[in-house]
Design an enzyme around this catalytic site. Structure first.
Site, PDB file in Angstrom:
ATOM      1  CB  CYS A  91      52.089  -1.013 -73.086  1.00  0.00           C
ATOM      2  SG  CYS A  91      53.564  -0.319 -74.490  1.00  0.00           S
ATOM      3  CG  HIS A 103      55.903  -2.579 -69.853  1.00  0.00           C
ATOM      4  ND1 HIS A 103      55.285  -3.101 -69.961  1.00  0.00           N
ATOM      5  CD2 HIS A 103      55.982  -1.091 -70.139  1.00  0.00           C
ATOM      6  CE1 HIS A 103      55.023  -2.517 -70.901  1.00  0.00           C
ATOM      7  NE2 HIS A 103      55.526  -1.268 -71.247  1.00  0.00           N
ATOM      8  CG  HIS A 131      56.214  -6.646 -78.810  1.00  0.00           C
ATOM      9  ND1 HIS A 131      55.334  -6.373 -80.211  1.00  0.00           N
ATOM     10  CD2 HIS A 131      56.949  -4.955 -78.991  1.00  0.00           C
ATOM     11  CE1 HIS A 131      55.599  -5.156 -81.063  1.00  0.00           C
ATOM     12  NE2 HIS A 131      56.207  -4.645 -79.414  1.00  0.00           N
ATOM     13  CB  CYS A 146      54.733   2.375 -70.383  1.00  0.00           C
ATOM     14  SG  CYS A 146      55.427   1.720 -72.054  1.00  0.00           S
ATOM     15  CB  SER A 152      56.334  -3.623 -74.495  1.00  0.00           C
ATOM     16  OG  SER A 152      56.488  -1.955 -75.394  1.00  0.00           O
TER      17      SER A 152
END
Ligand code: CND
Ligand code: ZN
Ligand code: ZN
Length: 378
Positions: A47, A68, A52, A175, A49
């Site tokens: 993902c 996650h 990031h 997610c 995130s």
């Protein structure tokens, strides 16, 4: 021979500092303490995130094991665990559900105060880590850490799912799918006949498109600077797609013109402050609602005209699609098994775990929607 109660040596992808690739090394995973669960991860999605953290936008403590969005099987449980048992198929939850805090008890809240988002500790509830590499602790990520063959999570942060569920698909319910879909159906509560705009057509944004469609929106406008995302967005329900780079004027002005004053619902699913404001400004001043789904850089702040709110727009955020995680994830998996929605179009690549750096390169270059990494044969 059972591994319960013993330290497990296994492979994990560690990040030592931002802007450096993952290194797959052998780590030690301690047994679960009371109210904790050790999980063998079998499939994990990639993902934005996680990226990031790699780009440095999201501040965490290093070294860290990211990931996650996953599914696996319970290997062993700590004292007092009652909701799962060894052998159960499960999905780890980056938003836990303790069932006792004000958020969990409130009908609308889903961001349980036991979460480790925002200012993250990277540790379990007792202030320690279950991961060590060459004798030194390695941090957890948002209470899940799925880029490893084994992880330990709090019992509040794991949901038992249907034993027949294909883990290499339902990991997306951990997610991407749930976050985007829930932003539309739970946070915005999109109504039949409404007009929506979705900024960012990655795995999460496309799931928001699916949510808008399921809620009966009659117009769903996809917005992305990568036109290669448009065909899939249309397949999943977007009625039209636009690229901000094709226009001289700001994209909010284009959307306001296209929709006679602005959309009913807009979703920012990128994680940039400029597009958060553009999404807010794109919705109708009297009754429009904008939902911030993308994760903004940790250090960012927003300056915007308060007139955007004064004139009647609503601005809200949405974490994990506003689902109360432990209650909702098993139901979402059942809905998937009952073919109420599909995950196949979101999964563009399936790769072995050791190709994790390649999977992140596919995301950064805009070539993948979701890559799923397989740790064993699920
Ligand atoms: P992904 O990178 O796959 O998608 C983002 C899309 O945005 C891509 O298609 C880009 O081309 C597009 N894009 C980039 N810049 C612009 C721009 N200026 N204008 C228009 N389009 C642009 O990411 P993802 O779908 O995995 O995740 C999207 C965001 O959602 C990201 O910020 C991620 O961190 C966040 C998120 C939120 C939550 C939550 O609970 N709220 C959970 N997980 C991820
Ligand atoms: Zn995510
Ligand atoms: Zn709680």
């Amino acid at each position: 021979m059972s591994t319960a109660g013993k330290v497990i040596k296994c492979k994990a992808a560690i990040i030592w500092e931002p802007k450096k690739p993952f290194s797959i090394v052998e780590i030690e995973v301690a047994p679960p303490k009371a109210h904790e669960v050790r999980i063998q991860i079998l499939a994990t999605g990639v993902c934005r995130s996680d990226d990031h953290v790699l780009s440095g936008a999201l501040a965490v403590k290093f070294p860290i094991i990211l990931g996650h969005e996953a599914a696996g099987v319970v290997e062993s449980i700590g004292e007092g665990v009652t909701s799962v048992k060894p052998g159960d198929k499960v999905i780890p939850l980056f938003v836990p559900q303790c069932g006792e805090c004000r958020a969990c008890l409130h009908p609308r809240g889903n961001l349980c105060t036991k979460n480790d988002l925002g200012v993250s500790t990277g540790l379990m509830a007792d202030g320690t880590s279950r991961f060590t590499y060459q004798g030194k602790p390695v941090h957890h990520f948002v209470g899940t850490s799925t880029f490893t063959e084994y992880t330990v999570v709090c019992e509040n942060a794991v949901a038992k799912i249907d034993a027949a569920a294909p883990l290499e698909k339902v990991c997306l319910i951990g997610c991407g799918f749930s976050t985007g879909y829930g932003a539309a159906v739970n946070s915005a509560k999109v109504e039949p006949g409404s007009t929506c705009a979705v900024f960012g057509l990655g795995g999460v944004g496309l799931s928001a498109v699916m949510g808008c469609k399921a809620a009966g929106a009659s117009r769903i406008i996809g917005v992305d600077i990568n036109k290669d995302k448009f065909a899939k967005a249309k397949e999943l329900g977007a009625t039209e797609c636009i690229n901000p780079q094709d226009f001289k004027k700001p994209i909010q002005d284009v959307l306001i013109e296209m929709t006679d004053g602005g959309v009913d619902y807009s979703f920012e699913v990128i994680g940039r402050t400029e597009t958060m404001i553009a999404a807010l400004a794109s919705c109708h001043m009297n009754f429009g609602t904008s939902v911030a789904v993308g994760v903004p850089p940790s250090a960012s702040e927003i300056t915007f005209s308060p007139m955007l709110l004064f004139t009647g727009r609503t601005w809200m955020g949405s974490v994990f699609g506003a689902w109360k995680s432990k209650d909702s994830v098993p139901k979402l998996v059942s809905d998937f098994m009952a073919k109420k929605f599909t995950l196949d179009p979101l999964i563009t690549h399936t790769l072995p775990f050791h190709k994790i750096n390649e999977a992140f390169e596919l995301l950064r270059t805009g070539k993948s929607i979701r890559s799923v990494l397989l740790l064993q044969n699920p």
